[in-house]
Write a protein that holds these residues in place. Structure first.
Motif, PDB file in Angstrom:
ATOM      1  N   ARG A   1      -0.770   5.156 -13.274  1.00  0.00           N
ATOM      2  CA  ARG A   1      -0.177   4.172 -12.377  1.00  0.00           C
ATOM      3  C   ARG A   1      -0.784   4.382 -10.992  1.00  0.00           C
ATOM      4  O   ARG A   1      -0.778   5.495 -10.472  1.00  0.00           O
TER       5      ARG A   1
ATOM      6  N   LYS B   1      10.621  13.315  -5.334  1.00  0.00           N
ATOM      7  CA  LYS B   1       9.365  12.916  -4.691  1.00  0.00           C
ATOM      8  C   LYS B   1       9.531  12.678  -3.189  1.00  0.00           C
ATOM      9  O   LYS B   1       8.576  12.754  -2.428  1.00  0.00           O
TER      10      LYS B   1
ATOM     11  N   ASN C   1       2.391  -2.223 -19.931  1.00  0.00           N
ATOM     12  CA  ASN C   1       1.755  -3.541 -19.815  1.00  0.00           C
ATOM     13  C   ASN C   1       1.689  -4.306 -21.130  1.00  0.00           C
ATOM     14  O   ASN C   1       0.687  -4.968 -21.410  1.00  0.00           O
TER      15      ASN C   1
ATOM     16  N   TYR D   1       5.476  10.439  -0.753  1.00  0.00           N
ATOM     17  CA  TYR D   1       5.642  10.575  -2.206  1.00  0.00           C
ATOM     18  C   TYR D   1       4.899  11.826  -2.638  1.00  0.00           C
ATOM     19  O   TYR D   1       3.696  11.780  -2.909  1.00  0.00           O
TER      20      TYR D   1
ATOM     21  N   PRO E   1       6.894   2.116  -7.767  1.00  0.00           N
ATOM     22  CA  PRO E   1       7.977   1.224  -8.181  1.00  0.00           C
ATOM     23  C   PRO E   1       8.215   1.217  -9.689  1.00  0.00           C
ATOM     24  O   PRO E   1       9.356   1.050 -10.122  1.00  0.00           O
ATOM     25  N   VAL E   2       7.158   1.379 -10.487  1.00  0.00           N
ATOM     26  CA  VAL E   2       7.329   1.355 -11.942  1.00  0.00           C
ATOM     27  C   VAL E   2       8.245   2.502 -12.363  1.00  0.00           C
ATOM     28  O   VAL E   2       9.248   2.321 -13.052  1.00  0.00           O
TER      29      VAL E   2
ATOM     30  N   GLU F   1      -4.034   6.671 -19.174  1.00  0.00           N
ATOM     31  CA  GLU F   1      -3.860   5.660 -18.125  1.00  0.00           C
ATOM     32  C   GLU F   1      -3.139   6.286 -16.937  1.00  0.00           C
ATOM     33  O   GLU F   1      -2.501   7.329 -17.068  1.00  0.00           O
TER      34      GLU F   1
ATOM     35  N   TRP G   1       0.150   9.387 -12.312  1.00  0.00           N
ATOM     36  CA  TRP G   1      -0.020   8.450 -11.199  1.00  0.00           C
ATOM     37  C   TRP G   1      -1.199   8.917 -10.346  1.00  0.00           C
ATOM     38  O   TRP G   1      -1.606  10.082 -10.421  1.00  0.00           O
TER      39      TRP G   1
ATOM     40  N   GLY H   1       0.231  -2.987 -12.849  1.00  0.00           N
ATOM     41  CA  GLY H   1      -0.298  -2.425 -14.083  1.00  0.00           C
ATOM     42  C   GLY H   1      -0.848  -1.031 -13.898  1.00  0.00           C
ATOM     43  O   GLY H   1      -0.632  -0.394 -12.865  1.00  0.00           O
ATOM     44  N   THR H   2      -1.548  -0.557 -14.913  1.00  0.00           N
ATOM     45  CA  THR H   2      -2.125   0.776 -14.848  1.00  0.00           C
ATOM     46  C   THR H   2      -3.640   0.643 -14.933  1.00  0.00           C
ATOM     47  O   THR H   2      -4.162  -0.419 -15.250  1.00  0.00           O
TER      48      THR H   2
ATOM     49  N   ALA I   1       7.203   4.623  -3.351  1.00  0.00           N
ATOM     50  CA  ALA I   1       5.764   4.484  -3.560  1.00  0.00           C
ATOM     51  C   ALA I   1       5.408   4.134  -5.003  1.00  0.00           C
ATOM     52  O   ALA I   1       4.373   3.534  -5.257  1.00  0.00           O
TER      53      ALA I   1
ATOM     54  N   GLY J   1       1.961  -1.762  -6.821  1.00  0.00           N
ATOM     55  CA  GLY J   1       3.169  -2.564  -6.970  1.00  0.00           C
ATOM     56  C   GLY J   1       3.678  -2.595  -8.398  1.00  0.00           C
ATOM     57  O   GLY J   1       3.011  -2.111  -9.319  1.00  0.00           O
ATOM     58  N   LEU J   2       4.848  -3.206  -8.561  1.00  0.00           N
ATOM     59  CA  LEU J   2       5.507  -3.236  -9.872  1.00  0.00           C
ATOM     60  C   LEU J   2       4.643  -3.936 -10.919  1.00  0.00           C
ATOM     61  O   LEU J   2       4.589  -3.531 -12.074  1.00  0.00           O
ATOM     62  N   LEU J   3       3.961  -5.003 -10.502  1.00  0.00           N
ATOM     63  CA  LEU J   3       3.202  -5.803 -11.460  1.00  0.00           C
ATOM     64  C   LEU J   3       1.728  -5.402 -11.477  1.00  0.00           C
ATOM     65  O   LEU J   3       0.900  -6.081 -12.080  1.00  0.00           O
TER      66      LEU J   3
ATOM     67  N   SER K   1       2.639   6.092   1.787  1.00  0.00           N
ATOM     68  CA  SER K   1       2.788   6.606   0.421  1.00  0.00           C
ATOM     69  C   SER K   1       2.250   8.027   0.301  1.00  0.00           C
ATOM     70  O   SER K   1       2.840   8.873  -0.365  1.00  0.00           O
TER      71      SER K   1
ATOM     72  N   ILE L   1      -0.664   4.243  -7.255  1.00  0.00           N
ATOM     73  CA  ILE L   1       0.333   4.116  -6.191  1.00  0.00           C
ATOM     74  C   ILE L   1      -0.157   3.078  -5.182  1.00  0.00           C
ATOM     75  O   ILE L   1      -1.302   3.149  -4.706  1.00  0.00           O
TER      76      ILE L   1
END
Lengths: 316, 225
Positions: free
Chosen positions: A280, A84, B108, A74, B47-48, A278, A136, A289-290, B45, A285-287, A70, A282
């Motif tokens: 994100r 990116k 979220n 990215y 995904p969101v 907030e 991020w 959160g932040t 890297a 993952g998708l779930l 990553s 890196i």
């Protein structure tokens, strides 16, 4: 110089640099002789970066570093494209050796310095938080040395108040710098107040993860200022100037309302178009959160005094 | 008959045999695939952001396809009218999914943050306006609604689609850090397609009025004649 590493260093990490370089040129020669044209030379160098001799630092965070994939896949490096993934794809062919950094302005010993004369034989590992202005974040194990040590070597004159930095302009090797559509004006320029530049957290990095910097991360030499948004940490530096005037900075010129000279990470001062409260993470993952963004990116204790009494909303 | 008009005739003939219903499902495959990749960490890297971007882009692309149906028919004689409802609804579904992904994975379900963004951030407000403009269009997309409204009123209502498309393009332009090629390109395409609707009638080509009146593709071959 003697030091005791806090963690064991693999023998590969202390292989003398010239042997690694020899190995690279040997392999490049062998590949050329074999007529192996599948990989461009840059891709090969990217896969085979020289190991660095490093020593740990008390300034490192104990957070788990973001994966190498990553960190190197990215990137924002508009000289190689605005996507990116563009830098990882396009930066491979950048020539980073030989490399010269012009140091000028209000210094005692101005001149064109070869990279080898700037970078110490052993560098530190600094595991820093990295917060992009796009909300991020990563944790990156940089390798480098304090900018103050270089500035002290060249001798900062008494009237100097700011340090200005400049990135390479080389359209032949930087596709983002050629063509009809140019998102920014080149060269990319950045700057710090002298006390920010002299702060022990401010480093010049020549590596990450114990190896020379990949081109897409700003090889061969970049700035890292962990309490500021990532765009302040200028890449592939070719010039460092000491001055008594606040230098122009690229993103400030592109959007003065959105990007200030200071650009300190501050969850309470939003970007005009999005919240900075907030981030994100890196790798989460998708779930995943932040997570809340920290004042000065978590370096408040170390750097807040630099801005004592300043209105951080006005000086964003 | 010119070569062009015989080509469009053959194309239209082939298109007539394509069933529309399965396309509703087929059109959603890229979105499902993006979601699957985001869930499995193979979309990059971040995904969101990648999922949000993909869903938003699909919405814009299907909106553009919807807007292209009329000019394609009037200028080239290619008749995609049977697919227009499917294209427009798919744009709406992707816009909904885009909003959902933003609320779920980016914010979220933090309602305070969502409301703050929806009231404070111009690019998010514009995006929301685009979606809201599409709601009455989706709600009146079935045959009974068309009959109930009457063709003229239905057509007038569905001109909101032009505004929605412009809002989508602006939303995209507004959220990137600097002027970059991709959102600019999409904005130009949308402006061209919406602008086409405001061309003086006589300049739409000779086939335009007759084919519109007959509900058939232009046969005169406006380019080949």
């Amino acid at each position: 110089m003697v030091y005791r590493p806090a963690r064991p260093i693999r023998s590969s990490e202390i292989t003398p640099k010239h042997l690694w370089l020899d190995r690279r040129s040997l392999m490049a020669g062998a590949a050329a002789a074999a007529g192996a044209t599948l990989l461009p030379a840059g891709a090969m160098a990217a896969g085979e970066r020289a190991k660095l001799s490093t020593t740990p630092s008390k300034y490192s965070t104990d957070l788990k570093p973001t994966s190498l994939e990553s960190v190197t896949g990215y990137n924002n490096y508009y000289e190689f494209g605005t996507g990116k993934e563009d830098p990882a794809q396009n930066a491979g062919t950048l020539t980073t050796s030989p490399w010269t950094v012009k140091i000028d302005g209000m210094v005692d010993k101005p001149g064109d310095y070869a990279l080898e004369d700037i970078v110490p034989a052993t560098v530190e590992e600094r595991i820093y938080r990295f917060r992009c202005v796009e909300a991020w974040s990563m944790v990156i194990p940089w390798n480098g040395f304090e900018l103050s040590s270089l500035l002290n070597k060249v001798g900062v004159q008494s009237g100097a108040k700011f340090v200005a930095f400049e990135t390479l302009v080389r359209p032949e090797e930087m596709p983002g710098q050629r063509g009809f559509f140019q998102p920014l004006n080149w060269p990319y320029v950045e700057g710090l107040r002298l006390d920010e530049a002299m702060h022990p957290l401010t480093i010049l990095a020549n590596g990450l993860y114990g190896e020379e910097l990949p081109n897409q991360n700003g090889a061969p030499l970049r700035l890292v200022v962990p309490w500021k948004y990532g765009f302040k940490s200028i890449k592939s530096i070719v010039r460092i100037s000491l001055t008594d005037k606040q230098p122009a900075t690229t993103w400030n010129m592109a959007g003065p309302r959105e990007y200030g000279f200071y650009s300190n990470v501050n969850p309470k001062v939003d970007h005009p178009r999005w919240s900075q409260a907030e981030e994100r993470v890196i790798g989460a993952g998708l779930l995943g959160g932040t997570q809340p963004t920290l004042m000065f990116n978590g370096y408040e204790e170390e750097v807040a005094s630099l801005y004592a009494g300043m209105d951080l909303k006005a000086n964003y | 008959m010119t070569a062009l008009s015989s080509l469009t005739d053959r194309l239209n003939g082939a298109l007539k045999r394509v069933p529309v219903l399965p396309l509703y499902a087929v059109a959603l495959i890229p979105g499902v695939w993006a979601f699957w990749q985001a869930l499995n960490g193979t979309i990059g890297a971040d995904p969101v952001r990648a999922l949000e971007h993909a869903l938003g882009l699909y919405a814009l692309q299907f909106m553009i396809a919807t807007l292209a149906v009329t000019p394609l028919r009037e200028r080239l004689g290619v008749n995609l009218l049977r697919f227009r409802r499917m294209l427009g609804l798919t744009a709406f579904y992707y816009a909904l999914a885009h909003l959902g992904a933003w609320m779920a994975f980016d914010r979220n379900f933090h309602w305070m943050a969502i409301v703050a963004d929806l009231t404070k951030r111009p690019y998010i407000i514009v995006g929301m306006i685009a979606l809201l403009l599409m709601v009455p269009l989706a709600a009146t997309s079935f045959d009974r609604a068309i009959r109930a409204l009457g063709a003229a009123r239905w057509r007038n209502l569905h001109r909101l689609g032009y505004l929605a498309a412009l809002a989508m393009a602006l939303h995209y332009l507004w959220l990137v850090k600097s002027w970059t090629g991709e959102p600019l390109t999409y904005a130009f395409i949308v402006i061209a397609l919406v602008g086409y609707r405001f061309l003086p009638k006589g300049r739409k080509g000779r086939g335009a009025r007759s084919s519109a009146a007959l509900g058939k593709p232009a046969r005169q071959g406006t380019l080949g004649a």
